[in-house]
Design a protein around this motif. Structure first.
Motif, mmCIF file in Angstrom:
data_model
loop_
_atom_site.group_PDB
_atom_site.id
_atom_site.type_symbol
_atom_site.label_atom_id
_atom_site.label_comp_id
_atom_site.label_asym_id
_atom_site.label_seq_id
_atom_site.Cartn_x
_atom_site.Cartn_y
_atom_site.Cartn_z
ATOM 1 N N GLN A 1 -28.882 31.630 63.433
ATOM 2 C CA GLN A 1 -29.856 30.821 62.689
ATOM 3 C C GLN A 1 -30.151 31.559 61.382
ATOM 4 O OE1 GLN A 1 -31.252 27.680 63.974
ATOM 5 N NE2 GLN A 1 -29.302 28.071 65.027
ATOM 6 N N ILE A 2 -29.365 31.244 60.360
ATOM 7 C CA ILE A 2 -29.461 31.955 59.084
ATOM 8 C C ILE A 2 -29.737 30.946 57.974
ATOM 9 C CG2 ILE A 2 -28.259 33.425 57.413
ATOM 10 C CD1 ILE A 2 -26.504 34.429 59.752
ATOM 11 N N CYS A 3 -30.813 31.204 57.227
ATOM 12 C CA CYS A 3 -31.187 30.346 56.108
ATOM 13 C C CYS A 3 -30.945 31.111 54.806
ATOM 14 C CB CYS A 3 -32.675 29.993 56.246
ATOM 15 S SG CYS A 3 -33.375 29.176 54.798
ATOM 16 N N LEU A 4 -30.375 30.442 53.811
ATOM 17 C CA LEU A 4 -30.216 31.057 52.485
ATOM 18 C C LEU A 4 -31.255 30.438 51.554
ATOM 19 C CD1 LEU A 4 -28.754 32.866 50.435
ATOM 20 C CD2 LEU A 4 -27.137 30.972 50.049
ATOM 21 N N HIS A 5 -32.157 31.282 51.064
ATOM 22 C CA HIS A 5 -33.376 30.802 50.391
ATOM 23 C C HIS A 5 -33.507 31.417 49.000
ATOM 24 C CE1 HIS A 5 -37.710 29.742 50.188
ATOM 25 N NE2 HIS A 5 -37.952 30.997 49.844
ATOM 26 N N LEU A 6 -33.847 30.591 48.033
ATOM 27 C CA LEU A 6 -34.168 31.095 46.691
ATOM 28 C C LEU A 6 -35.598 31.620 46.692
ATOM 29 C CD1 LEU A 6 -33.760 31.364 43.556
ATOM 30 C CD2 LEU A 6 -34.647 29.018 43.390
ATOM 31 N N ASP A 7 -35.752 32.883 46.310
ATOM 32 C CA ASP A 7 -37.071 33.524 46.278
ATOM 33 C C ASP A 7 -37.666 33.371 44.873
ATOM 34 O OD1 ASP A 7 -39.164 35.069 47.280
ATOM 35 O OD2 ASP A 7 -38.183 36.991 46.823
ATOM 36 N N HIS A 8 -38.881 32.865 44.780
ATOM 37 C CA HIS A 8 -39.591 32.734 43.496
ATOM 38 C C HIS A 8 -38.820 31.967 42.415
ATOM 39 C CE1 HIS A 8 -42.997 35.248 44.617
ATOM 40 N NE2 HIS A 8 -42.145 36.057 45.201
ATOM 41 N N GLY A 9 -38.291 30.789 42.781
ATOM 42 C CA GLY A 9 -37.741 29.916 41.738
ATOM 43 C C GLY A 9 -38.853 29.545 40.771
ATOM 44 N N ASP A 10 -38.539 29.545 39.486
ATOM 45 C CA ASP A 10 -39.625 29.255 38.538
ATOM 46 C C ASP A 10 -39.401 27.980 37.719
ATOM 47 O OD1 ASP A 10 -37.551 30.361 37.118
ATOM 48 O OD2 ASP A 10 -38.784 31.728 35.942
ATOM 49 N N THR A 11 -38.226 27.348 37.865
ATOM 50 C CA THR A 11 -38.008 26.083 37.161
ATOM 51 C C THR A 11 -37.314 25.091 38.094
ATOM 52 O OG1 THR A 11 -35.810 26.712 36.354
ATOM 53 C CG2 THR A 11 -37.689 27.241 34.925
ATOM 54 N N PHE A 12 -37.451 23.807 37.749
ATOM 55 C CA PHE A 12 -36.737 22.759 38.480
ATOM 56 C C PHE A 12 -35.236 23.003 38.402
ATOM 57 C CE2 PHE A 12 -34.405 18.752 38.379
ATOM 58 C CZ PHE A 12 -34.798 18.176 39.577
ATOM 59 N N GLU A 13 -34.749 23.375 37.208
ATOM 60 C CA GLU A 13 -33.313 23.540 36.992
ATOM 61 C C GLU A 13 -32.734 24.656 37.869
ATOM 62 O OE1 GLU A 13 -35.584 23.101 34.535
ATOM 63 O OE2 GLU A 13 -34.931 21.035 34.169
ATOM 64 N N LEU A 14 -33.452 25.761 38.006
ATOM 65 C CA LEU A 14 -32.980 26.855 38.856
ATOM 66 C C LEU A 14 -32.882 26.394 40.316
ATOM 67 C CD1 LEU A 14 -32.198 29.799 39.429
ATOM 68 C CD2 LEU A 14 -34.632 30.378 39.445
ATOM 69 N N CYS A 15 -33.906 25.690 40.770
ATOM 70 C CA CYS A 15 -33.886 25.192 42.158
ATOM 71 C C CYS A 15 -32.721 24.235 42.351
ATOM 72 C CB CYS A 15 -35.206 24.496 42.495
ATOM 73 S SG CYS A 15 -36.609 25.630 42.559
ATOM 74 N N LYS A 16 -32.520 23.332 41.393
ATOM 75 C CA LYS A 16 -31.438 22.346 41.468
ATOM 76 C C LYS A 16 -30.094 23.060 41.527
ATOM 77 C CE LYS A 16 -29.789 18.253 38.908
ATOM 78 N NZ LYS A 16 -28.582 18.662 38.165
ATOM 79 N N SER A 17 -29.919 24.078 40.700
ATOM 80 C CA SER A 17 -28.663 24.823 40.667
ATOM 81 C C SER A 17 -28.403 25.506 42.015
ATOM 82 C CB SER A 17 -28.710 25.823 39.514
ATOM 83 O OG SER A 17 -27.872 26.919 39.768
ATOM 84 N N CYS A 18 -29.444 26.081 42.609
ATOM 85 C CA CYS A 18 -29.267 26.739 43.912
ATOM 86 C C CYS A 18 -28.925 25.714 44.992
ATOM 87 C CB CYS A 18 -30.525 27.511 44.292
ATOM 88 S SG CYS A 18 -30.692 29.028 43.345
ATOM 89 N N ILE A 19 -29.554 24.556 44.922
ATOM 90 C CA ILE A 19 -29.263 23.503 45.909
ATOM 91 C C ILE A 19 -27.799 23.069 45.774
ATOM 92 C CG2 ILE A 19 -29.796 21.099 46.539
ATOM 93 C CD1 ILE A 19 -32.780 21.868 45.647
ATOM 94 N N GLU A 20 -27.342 22.918 44.538
ATOM 95 C CA GLU A 20 -25.935 22.559 44.306
ATOM 96 C C GLU A 20 -24.991 23.646 44.803
ATOM 97 O OE1 GLU A 20 -26.072 21.859 40.112
ATOM 98 O OE2 GLU A 20 -26.711 19.768 40.342
ATOM 99 N N MET A 21 -25.470 24.890 44.768
ATOM 100 C CA MET A 21 -24.674 26.040 45.193
ATOM 101 C C MET A 21 -24.674 26.242 46.708
ATOM 102 S SD MET A 21 -23.057 27.983 43.303
ATOM 103 C CE MET A 21 -22.837 28.947 41.871
#
Ligand code: G3H
Ligand code: 13P
Ligand code: NA
Ligand code: ZN
Length: 324
Positions: A81-101
């Motif tokens: 059970q392993i989750c890959l999580h963005l820590d302290h995203g600060d913009t919508f674009e960064l979050c979107k890029s991580c989701i795409e990744m």
């Protein structure tokens, strides 16, 4: 494959424990985390900060995290059970890029924004992320930070009267709060602490009264604690013994984190303690075996020390062992 946080958190809140969220920036940290969670049969959140993306390259980190699932299986865990999580995203674009990744979870940290802007930014990220079954962590309240000019002066505790409105309007899956923790190895100034008979700094307690008020307003909603390193004094002493210069480093006592893990706090973020464990191990090798120049001879012991630290957190503090 990688999983989001939904089921992990539901089980953790019910079971009175917390999922470890460990930051990673390189292969040795990742291996130590996976070895520790396989040895303890614990779920885990692998966190990648913006700084980690810059340091290690997001593509490499993403494939490393996907490889971690296979690595865990190789080590004997049938259903990691392993989750890959963005820590302290600060913009919508960064979050979107991580989701795409291929990240399975993201944090959008709008905590420094005015309330309504935080709501709007967080709501937008949730709307996007949920289309891909990616879970979102938001934050209310500002942690004190080493990066602040006026360290420990600029934090604001989470206002319990805002939490219900925030989670309703944003649709977030979890909420990070500020109840007295902060990032780094200097969480409290000596002035904020008392000294025990051995001269060791004893920090002030976390604001459990605020946490309890939040729990009253959003019962069972998954709460996240950032800045939850305990700054083990034996690691600090080893670093200083072998040429380091960490003065008055102090963290959150493990007893308080144990108490938090029993509440609706279901994710506890730990990065600094791993940094201290690695640095102590590497300094010791450098100082005691000066003829070594093979990186494996100091990164190997650092990795072993990290694994031991992570197992301790899982089994003795967070209680996430045997929860798969
Ligand atoms: O939020 C702080 C974490 O410890 C990540 O730190 O931004 O230096 O990678 P970093
Ligand atoms: P520490 O600096 O206390 O390890 O906190 C890490 C953290 O909150 C990462 O988001
Ligand atoms: Na909990
Ligand atoms: Zn944090």
């Amino acid at each position: 494959g990688l999983v989001n946080t939904r089921e992990m958190f539901a089980k953790a809140v019910k079971g009175g424990y917390a999922i470890p969220a460990f930051n990673f920036n390189n292969m040795e940290q990742m291996q130590a985390i996976i070895q520790a969670v396989v040895a303890t049969n614990s779920p885990v959140i692998l966190q990648v900060s913006s700084g980690a993306r810059k340091y290690a390259n997001q593509t490499l980190l993403r494939y490393m995290a996907q490889g971690a699932v296979e690595y865990a299986k190789e080590l004997g865990c049938a259903n990691p059970q392993i989750c890959l999580h963005l820590d302290h995203g600060d913009t919508f674009e960064l979050c979107k890029s991580c989701i795409e990744m291929g990240f399975s979870s993201v944090m959008i940290d709008g905590s420094a924004l005015p309330y309504d802007e935080n709501v709007e930014l967080t709501r937008r990220v949730v709307e996007y992320a949920h289309q891909y079954d990616v879970t979102v962590e938001g934050e209310l309240g500002v942690l004190a930070g080493i990066e602040d000019d006026v360290q420990h002066e600029s934090h604001t505790y989470t206002r319990p009267e805002e939490v219900e409105d925030f989670v309703k309007r944003t649709g977030v899956d979890s909420l990070a709060i500020s109840v007295g923790t902060s990032h780094g190895a200097y969480k409290f100034t000596p002035e904020q602490c008392t000294r025990d008979e051995n001269g060791i700094l004893q920090p002030p307690p976390l604001r459990f009264d605020i946490l309890e008020e939040i729990e009253r307003r959003i019962p069972g909603f998954p709460i996240v604690l950032h800045g939850s390193s305990s700054v083990p004094q034996d690691k600090v002493a080893t670093i200083n013994k072998y040429g380091g210069a960490l003065k008055d480093a102090v963290g959150v006592p493990e007893e308080q984190l144990r108490r938090a893990a029993g509440s609706s706090v279901c994710k506890i973020n730990i990065d600094s303690d791993g940094r201290l464990a690695m640095t102590a191990a590497i300094r010791e090798v450098m100082a005691t075996k000066p003829a070594e120049f093979d990186p494996r001879k100091y990164l190997g012991p650092a990795r072993d020390s990290l694994k031991e630290l992570y197992m301790h957190k899982i089994e003795k503090v967070l209680g996430s062992d045997n929860k798969i």
